[in-house]
Design an enzyme around this catalytic site. Structure first.
Site, PDB file in Angstrom:
ATOM      1  N   GLY A 179      -7.857  -7.329   5.290  1.00  0.00           N
ATOM      2  CA  GLY A 179      -8.833  -7.411   6.604  1.00  0.00           C
ATOM      3  C   GLY A 179      -8.259  -8.239   7.494  1.00  0.00           C
ATOM      4  O   GLY A 179      -8.861  -8.680   8.645  1.00  0.00           O
ATOM      5  N   GLY A 218      10.483 -41.528 -11.457  1.00  0.00           N
ATOM      6  CA  GLY A 218       9.216 -41.748 -10.699  1.00  0.00           C
ATOM      7  C   GLY A 218       9.267 -41.073  -9.203  1.00  0.00           C
ATOM      8  O   GLY A 218       9.649 -41.760  -8.466  1.00  0.00           O
ATOM      9  N   THR A 219       8.960 -39.855  -9.439  1.00  0.00           N
ATOM     10  CA  THR A 219       9.236 -39.126  -8.215  1.00  0.00           C
ATOM     11  C   THR A 219       8.249 -39.177  -7.078  1.00  0.00           C
ATOM     12  O   THR A 219       8.491 -38.995  -5.996  1.00  0.00           O
ATOM     13  CB  THR A 219       9.012 -37.659  -8.463  1.00  0.00           C
ATOM     14  N   ASN A 220       7.021 -39.770  -7.119  1.00  0.00           N
ATOM     15  CA  ASN A 220       6.174 -40.347  -6.082  1.00  0.00           C
ATOM     16  C   ASN A 220       6.994 -41.155  -5.119  1.00  0.00           C
ATOM     17  O   ASN A 220       7.216 -40.910  -4.080  1.00  0.00           O
ATOM     18  CB  ASN A 220       4.840 -41.111  -6.523  1.00  0.00           C
ATOM     19  N   ASP A 221       7.351 -42.441  -5.844  1.00  0.00           N
ATOM     20  CA  ASP A 221       8.256 -43.652  -5.138  1.00  0.00           C
ATOM     21  C   ASP A 221       9.365 -42.879  -4.610  1.00  0.00           C
ATOM     22  O   ASP A 221       9.745 -43.299  -3.518  1.00  0.00           O
ATOM     23  CB  ASP A 221       8.317 -44.769  -5.756  1.00  0.00           C
ATOM     24  N   MET A 238      -5.327  -7.449   9.358  1.00  0.00           N
ATOM     25  CA  MET A 238      -4.904  -6.283  10.268  1.00  0.00           C
ATOM     26  C   MET A 238      -5.761  -5.159  10.362  1.00  0.00           C
ATOM     27  O   MET A 238      -6.707  -4.929   9.776  1.00  0.00           O
ATOM     28  CB  MET A 238      -3.346  -5.851   9.845  1.00  0.00           C
ATOM     29  N   SER A 287      13.348 -42.206 -16.461  1.00  0.00           N
ATOM     30  CA  SER A 287      12.096 -41.391 -16.330  1.00  0.00           C
ATOM     31  C   SER A 287      11.965 -41.484 -14.675  1.00  0.00           C
ATOM     32  O   SER A 287      11.762 -42.558 -14.084  1.00  0.00           O
ATOM     33  CB  SER A 287      10.760 -42.085 -16.840  1.00  0.00           C
ATOM     34  N   GLU A 322      13.284 -44.453  -9.507  1.00  0.00           N
ATOM     35  CA  GLU A 322      12.328 -44.304  -8.342  1.00  0.00           C
ATOM     36  C   GLU A 322      12.721 -44.808  -7.244  1.00  0.00           C
ATOM     37  O   GLU A 322      12.147 -44.668  -6.194  1.00  0.00           O
ATOM     38  CB  GLU A 322      10.982 -44.739  -8.706  1.00  0.00           C
ATOM     39  N   ARG A 352       0.748 -46.825 -17.466  1.00  0.00           N
ATOM     40  CA  ARG A 352       0.871 -48.298 -16.264  1.00  0.00           C
ATOM     41  C   ARG A 352       0.120 -49.405 -16.909  1.00  0.00           C
ATOM     42  O   ARG A 352      -1.027 -49.237 -17.568  1.00  0.00           O
ATOM     43  CB  ARG A 352       0.014 -47.639 -15.135  1.00  0.00           C
ATOM     44  N   ARG A 410      -3.319   2.972   8.733  1.00  0.00           N
ATOM     45  CA  ARG A 410      -3.480   1.694   7.876  1.00  0.00           C
ATOM     46  C   ARG A 410      -2.288   0.812   7.849  1.00  0.00           C
ATOM     47  O   ARG A 410      -1.326   1.315   7.785  1.00  0.00           O
ATOM     48  CB  ARG A 410      -4.090   1.816   6.620  1.00  0.00           C
ATOM     49  N   HIS A 429      -4.337 -43.672  -4.231  1.00  0.00           N
ATOM     50  CA  HIS A 429      -5.045 -44.343  -5.436  1.00  0.00           C
ATOM     51  C   HIS A 429      -6.053 -43.568  -6.000  1.00  0.00           C
ATOM     52  O   HIS A 429      -6.113 -43.055  -7.202  1.00  0.00           O
ATOM     53  CB  HIS A 429      -5.588 -45.624  -5.100  1.00  0.00           C
ATOM     54  N   CYS A 452       8.065 -38.390 -14.452  1.00  0.00           N
ATOM     55  CA  CYS A 452       6.459 -39.099 -14.670  1.00  0.00           C
ATOM     56  C   CYS A 452       5.797 -39.316 -13.392  1.00  0.00           C
ATOM     57  O   CYS A 452       4.605 -39.781 -13.381  1.00  0.00           O
ATOM     58  CB  CYS A 452       6.439 -40.448 -15.491  1.00  0.00           C
ATOM     59  N   ARG A 458       5.054 -48.884 -18.971  1.00  0.00           N
ATOM     60  CA  ARG A 458       5.886 -49.358 -17.731  1.00  0.00           C
ATOM     61  C   ARG A 458       5.375 -50.742 -17.476  1.00  0.00           C
ATOM     62  O   ARG A 458       4.057 -51.072 -17.634  1.00  0.00           O
ATOM     63  CB  ARG A 458       5.522 -48.626 -16.455  1.00  0.00           C
ATOM     64  N   TYR A 472      11.766 -33.967 -20.975  1.00  0.00           N
ATOM     65  CA  TYR A 472      10.322 -33.788 -20.996  1.00  0.00           C
ATOM     66  C   TYR A 472       9.706 -33.927 -19.405  1.00  0.00           C
ATOM     67  O   TYR A 472      10.513 -34.644 -18.656  1.00  0.00           O
ATOM     68  CB  TYR A 472       9.480 -34.938 -21.788  1.00  0.00           C
ATOM     69  N   ARG A 502      -3.391  -0.731  -6.608  1.00  0.00           N
ATOM     70  CA  ARG A 502      -2.532  -2.149  -6.476  1.00  0.00           C
ATOM     71  C   ARG A 502      -2.860  -2.910  -7.722  1.00  0.00           C
ATOM     72  O   ARG A 502      -4.132  -2.847  -8.249  1.00  0.00           O
ATOM     73  CB  ARG A 502      -2.760  -2.826  -5.494  1.00  0.00           C
ATOM     74  N   LYS A 508       0.935  -1.139  -0.107  1.00  0.00           N
ATOM     75  CA  LYS A 508      -0.029   0.120  -0.133  1.00  0.00           C
ATOM     76  C   LYS A 508       0.824   1.014  -0.031  1.00  0.00           C
ATOM     77  O   LYS A 508       0.815   2.109  -0.683  1.00  0.00           O
ATOM     78  CB  LYS A 508      -0.984  -0.052   1.306  1.00  0.00           C
TER      79      LYS A 508
END
Lengths: 898, 898
Positions: free
Chosen positions: A104, A792-795, A106, A790, A771, A588, A95, A480, A857, A644, A877, A362, A25
């Site tokens: 809102g 497998g960043t989840n595992d 503060m 590739s 992975e 899969r 203010r 899942h 992936c 896979r 990719y 703003r 502000k």
């Protein structure tokens, strides 16, 4: 140390660049002053003072007083009035203003400077006692509430706060006088009430309302600093992930009044339409009103100009017609601001006795569709270049165009039942069912259903598909249910812990509310909220949105990172291709095993006690798998498709009831006890770390052989038909190069046989999913054999953190709330830990094979921050669920531009 | 390319250093020849030829023939005889010889050179037709079996092999003639049989037995190479982890005969006693016999000399008395060889017509006690230095001194029931029981019991303690049973997959054998074998073994790495201290929670629905825990004790039957459904990756507080008593520095309170277990706060590989057999993967805090190869189970010397 920055039209100490010091502000007020716009003069006390305040036991630096006094002096010089003067005192607003807007959260105190000493002079000057006493009672109410009660740390019982008490006195007064609205009160009424208010304050809080203008000012300043650590502000920062260290600045500014009469007005406006993006000056205003009146909704505001009038507002007066001079001036300012900021501005203005004052500018918030339209329009208008246009749209904003959304008006009024994790964006309404079979049955009878489950398993997939949306009590963002729903772009909320399911009774209990089968609920999957009843939806269709298509084409021109999709069926593949996918990064194959006709063969394989029976059971699946692969390769013709090999542990295929066990035994022709024994043998304490991935293909080489053959026969037959296909065969869960070699040998051998049988050439590659930490650590060894990686960043996230994504729900919320984690690492890649392994693997892998193709992936493939990381690590990719493809395309372009 | 290396007494092409080329046997024959010892002349065909053979489609290099012929020529020159001569032909033996001895795994052909052409001359020379025809029939039998059948790849039905058929003919002949032993057969008998043998060979194998001396020789040579890839040899290499690429050399050597009459003899000897280590020449011999007769056990061999006679052999003739001249010569050779090789030698000799020939020398195998005695004696004799003495004993050999062992004679004759994983070394006999309660009950009645379980859990601990040994059907080397048993030095076999338990019937089934409750079994936990019945044991007590104590003191002088122990009780701690432990590296606290009286408090905590009840339940545990810690700190006075805070997921504490659930509900005073609900809520799909470790202490800060207080109050009270204690508080399963900070804050705060309350100073540190990949990757961040790191390499291996140690049993055996893994990574640290993370963490941690104390407390702390790695990575200490402490002390010394 400079703490106080003056802003006076034509000359300001600060600028828009100084947001860290002056807050948003204050910085913008300084900028407007520098642009010679009519800003009521004032000064900003920097956010450093807030830091000082909390570092020094809630005291202010000594030098501040002198700087504030000279700030006031400068204002007095500019305005030719004096603060606290008996003749014509200046009045101030105080203010807050943090680096980013915390609307809102503060405190604000207005009308500072009204005292028994200054009131008579102001009445004389304005000749309007009602106005002055109205302003006075507003000051008293606000000050008592904000400074004397909240800021002092007093925590009254609910409904017992001082503001409530003063409001009670006002009501009582109105009742006594027979008034219906505040406008009925006269100056005298307000004067009497002011006195009553001051008595009540003394009674309740034990202190006098201060009658000194400087005391009022310092009270207001401290209250703003104090409110930085108020409950609301702290909660807001936690939700928005804003650091506590920032602190707030304080803006002290000359009061201007839109409520001094019919020549006065106040309004808020956007330089373009924030809902549609249309290049039309858009806003609302009221005559003889204060800013809060416009926002509060107590009076219906008027349209700013003629062109934005709607049938509803057709008969209301526009500022354009009512105050043409002020409107013309405002349009000039609008043009100046948009040109100066090169972005849509959200402004506040007040007209006092015919004179226009700018109170705020703003960058305006906008929805997704508007953001896209404005970005493209502004680029076409040459206000910004295309790169800037691309950076203007948050990738997540595209989601609004891709999924149906709740009608915001309806949502506001709806009954919130529970919150969960926003696993699948968009909105859906439906009648609840509790089993996958019921979901299908009801859907077939023409009902819209929402499937409620404790958690879902692959056996629920048909019901999940039939449902409009999925709601689970357990599971996290990569459970899942979440994975499947996102793949389909389906609304989904998981981990709704407040919900307890009584499957037998077909009921869900949320606190005291019981939801029975067939009850309507509505879900907002974008934020994870569950509502009672059926709410209105706004449908989505991005392809009808011209600017969307233009923006995406610009994104495609810029980005180097390819975007693929995770898809297991031809339909998903076709949809993703429509969204711009340039291949499949993860197909899969296990879903294909769960089909009614096929699972029997899988079970026979599991029960086989000799290699021949095992082999012949597996080979029964070959024609099915071949058909699957032909479908998906055809859908992705000319583009690469990474398939896979079978990944889940075998026990997932024989989760059987007592009865089913007997049936299976009978149909395979073995003792029931044998089936039970095999089930017991396959049971695992930690299936995530168990006999799955390539470990399956190593123990059951016939599975790898069958899948390899199915892929290659499919590819060969399509090639015979003249199609161009690029199968990429991916070996999952490799931890050692020897595992890769074992599986690669089987695949290459069967592939060469197939190609010889068909006497045809097909380009295919064999690579692996990276992975496991060990795969990253030994990526150089693996890259000697693998043609692609590739991630497998989840595992990989599961093993790097030692977090089970199925179980993390029991402590993740606590971790996020208490900042042990800054974000859910399954949603956005953990750069420091998991990312370090990814970087290491890329370096080791490319060290051996410089042109190694590398992608990602995991679920992170659709997360903008993670995409940025992938770009920085030179990945080829990213692959994400179909509905995330547009998001990823834009995020990839932005990563390139950053 | 030189392929053939001659060895002729006084001159040899090779030496003992050339084992890689010549194999162990050939290299040592060369060495003995160079020492002018009486070695029958011969030559060695190098192992490179074996490699060539398999690389070139099983053919030999062209140049080999010429080199072999000149090798023969050199022998002929030395012996003054000719191979194939009609007058007095040389005869050859053809023997295998790999780098390391593979006893009996490859083929041998003796008496090569006997043909229709050479036999008459040899009869004339020896004047002993019986000897010549006996030798001839031996050649025929061996050649037909080894060269003509096995080497040709013929695989007859069981019992249908050519050797069996020829033996049948021999039996038939003996029956017909009424002979009882082979010695009854005359020269004519053997001649007749030789003819019958040759006919049978022609009939069965379709080929003539070769009557050409050179054809016989080449047949023998090829058969040896061929046998390198025979089934037995391949299996042996897999078990002993020897590389397939080595190949075998072939030794062609002049035959000498110990069976030419009463002036001839043959024997095997050790330069010292291989069973006790005593410095006494030890061996066995027979007159008029061939080497195989001594080994085969068909005749009782005689003692080599007078001093080694036992009551059993008192009346048998010694070589010392019978052939004093040869014996004196043999003693000289013994002295020469021991001095030359500076180690105990295993030798073979033959005396032909009064002339002594040395056929083999090699470093002799010895048991653990003997290895230690010899090493210490030889160092004292100045034959070797102390460093060499330390390197001479394999750390695992100490195990034999630390645990009771099976009497080897009894074991040979026992009935093997099944094999499993050797989880706890040593041996035990006992009557089987199937529950922990039964184990305790039977033990209390004075019975020795062995506890058989599917797998064990913390609730079985009392029964495991009561049992002599533990046998489980499931689980791996680091399963619960294995960990607990090793900690106690208790015999344990896990993963005995062939065993199926019927708990209701109290029976175990192994193939067709049924073991009932109370049946006796005996276990050899060192190798994982389970025997029927009660076998004899040899007790252990290392402290009575003087040389053991001397060797360990030398090891302690050399090593820099400290050795700690993993111990959870004062008893274990005292025992480990007796074994030389220099502190506790891992004191787990969860076992303390399972005690009958305490678990109720834990369960109350789990069921509490408000913070106060939760807190008060937890605090009930404080006095117990304090007592535990006082005990363990006292046992380890003056030494550091690392105490790990609660680690396992809470559901481990409420694994309840239906009945127990009801009981618990009643005693806590809640609805049974609430208990069931909490159990369901705590259920995890992957508990290993679940809500455990510091995640517990974060969600339940009162647990951390209680444990911190218990440790510090214990330490403070002991300090008051004048004891010096060093508690090290270890936070488990940290993945982010924020987790560490959260717990550290609680611990330090409670510690400071306690010390203030007691007004005393106690040295204590707060550190963390590094057991997640992410902790290694961000070790620099964590080291800024942690005072020590202790690598929990069990869990680190689980997450790095993505292996659950509880579930790995389903594929690990296959992985090891098929060389996908070279070793079980839970037994010996995976240097490439897990080790890389450890190295990284050490580097990052010490980069921030150069004097950071770092140890390892996984099972790997007791594994010599892993200890070597720890030394190379500059760790301060390793910690292992009490019974592994001596092993670790020696291994650490060896690591230092390497």
């Amino acid at each position: 140390m400079k703490y106080v920055y003056s802003f006076i039209s034509g000359q300001a100490d600060g600028s828009a660049k100084m947001k860290n010091t002056l807050g948003g502000k204050g910085a913008n007020l300084a900028e407007m002053a520098n642009l010679n716009l009519p800003v009521p003069p004032g000064f900003t006390i920097s956010a450093d003072v807030c830091t000082y305040y909390y570092d020094n036991n809630r005291t202010l630096p000594d030098v501040l007083e002198e700087q504030v006094l000279s700030g006031i002096k400068a204002i007095e010089n500019d305005m030719g009035k004096t603060f606290g003067s008996e003749e014509d005192s200046l009045l101030f607003s105080v203010r807050s203003g943090a680096r980013v807007s915390m609307p809102g959260m503060m405190e604000t105190v207005l009308n500072i400077g009204l005292t028994s000493k200054t009131i008579p002079g102001l009445i004389k000057q304005t000749n309007n006692p009602r106005f002055v006493y109205d302003a006075y009672r507003r000051l008293i109410m606000m000050y008592a509430d904000v400074v004397m009660e909240k800021s002092a740390g007093i925590e009254p019982e609910e409904g017992e706060g001082i503001r409530r008490k003063l409001e009670g006195l006002l009501e009582k007064h109105k009742d006594a006088k027979g008034y219906t609205t505040d406008t009925d009160l006269t100056g005298d009424d307000w004067k009497q009430l002011s006195d009553l208010f001051k008595k009540e304050i003394k009674n309740t809080l034990g202190q006098e309302f201060p009658d000194d203008h400087m005391e009022q000012l310092w009270g207001g300043i401290k209250a703003v600093f104090q409110s930085w650590n108020g409950t609301r502000a702290i909660n807001y920062r936690r939700i928005e992930k804003l650091p506590d260290e920032w602190g707030t600045a304080v803006n002290v500014q000359v009061m201007v009044f839109g409520n001094t009469g019919e020549e006065s007005a106040t309004g808020v406006a956007f330089t373009r339409n924030p809902a549609t993006g249309e290049n039309k000056f858009f806003g609302e205003w009221l005559t003889n009103a204060q800013g809060e009146d416009v926002v509060a909704g107590t009076r219906t505001p008027n349209p700013l100009n003629e062109e934005i009038k709607t049938p509803d507002t057709m008969n209301l007066p526009s500022l354009e017609i009512s105050m043409p001079e002020s409107y013309r001036q405002l349009v000039d300012i609008r043009n100046t601001l948009e040109k100066h900021y090169t972005d849509m501005q959200d402004i506040e203005f007040t007209i006092q006795d015919g004179r226009l004052w700018m109170l705020q500018t703003r960058t305006g918030k906008r929805n997704g569709a508007a953001a896209i339209k404005m970005a493209v329009d502004m680029a076409n208008e040459k206000l910004i270049d295309r790169k800037t246009a691309l950076m203007r749209v948050k990738p997540e904003q595209l989601d609004e165009l891709l999924h149906p959304n709740l009608d915001p008006d309806g949502e506001k009024k709806a009954t919130l039942l529970a919150k969960g994790l926003p696993a699948g964006p968009g909105a859906a309404s439906g009648r609840i069912v509790f089993t996958a079979d019921d979901a299908e049955k009801w859907r077939d009878q023409g009902e819209k259903v929402i499937l409620i489950r404790e958690e879902t398993s692959p056996e629920d997939v048909h019901g999940m598909h039939a449902a409009e949306a999925i709601l689970t009590a357990k599971g996290g963002m990569t459970s899942h249910a979440a994975l499947v729903a996102r793949g389909w772009g389906k609304c989904c909320i998981v981990g709704c812990g407040a919900m307890h399911i009584d499957l037998k009774k077909r009921e869900a209990h949320i606190h005291n509310i019981v939801l029975k089968e067939g009850d309507w609920i509505t879900m907002n999957g974008t934020v994870g909220k569950v509502y009672a009843g059926q709410l209105g939806l706004i449908p989505a269709d991005p392809e009808t949105h011209d600017e969307y298509k233009i923006l995406m084409s610009w994104a495609d021109d810029v980005r180097l990172l390819k975007i693929r999709t995770n898809a297991d069926s031809p339909n998903d593949a076709i949809q993703a291709r429509g969204f711009g996918a340039e291949g499949i990064g993860l197909c899969r194959t296990e879903h294909m095993f769960f089909d009614e006709e096929r699972i029997m063969a899988v079970r026979k394989m599991i029960l086989a006690d000799n290699p021949e029976d095992k082999r012949s059971a597996v080979m029964e699946l070959l024609p099915y798998q071949k058909k699957d692969f032909k479908g998906i390769l055809t859908a992705m013709e000319t583009l690469p498709v990474t398939i896979r090999l079978l990944d889940p542990p075998l026990h997932e295929f024989i989760t059987l009831t007592e009865e089913q066990t007997a049936e299976l035994a009978a149909s395979v022709g073995v003792e029931k006890s044998l089936v039970e024994k095999r089930i017991a043998e396959l049971h695992e304490l930690n299936p995530m770390l168990g006999h799955r991935g390539c470990r399956l293909g190593i123990a059951y080489p016939e599975i790898t052989e069958m899948q390899g053959r199915a892929i290659m026969e499919a590819a060969a037959e399509l090639t015979q038909e003249g199609k161009t296909v690029y199968p990429e065969i991916m070996i999952p869960l490799v931890g050692t190069v020897t595992e890769f070699q074992n599986q690669e040998k089987i695949i290459r051998s069967v592939a060469e046989s197939v190609l010889a049988e068909y006497d045809i050439k097909v380009e295919y590659t064999v690579g692996t999913m990276i992975e496991l930490p060990r795969a990253c650590l030994t990526a150089d060894e693996i890259a000697e054999y693998a043609e692609f990686f590739s991630f497998g960043t989840n595992d990989l996230t599961q093993t790097t953190y030692g977090f089970s994504r199925d179980d993390i729900g029991s402590f993740l919320p606590y971790y996020l709330e208490n900042k042990i984690l800054t974000h859910d690492p399954f949603q956005s890649l953990d750069i420091k830990g998991v990312g370090k392994l990814v970087s290491m693997a890329v370096e080791l892998g490319r060290g051996v094979k410089p042109n190694l193709k590398i992608g990602i992936c995991g679920e992170h493939g659709g997360d903008p921050a993670s995409i940025q990381f992938c770009k920085e690590n030179n990945l080829d990719y990213v692959s994400c669920s179909p509905y995330r493809v547009p998001v990823a395309r834009l995020a990839a372009a932005q990563a390139e531009l950053q």
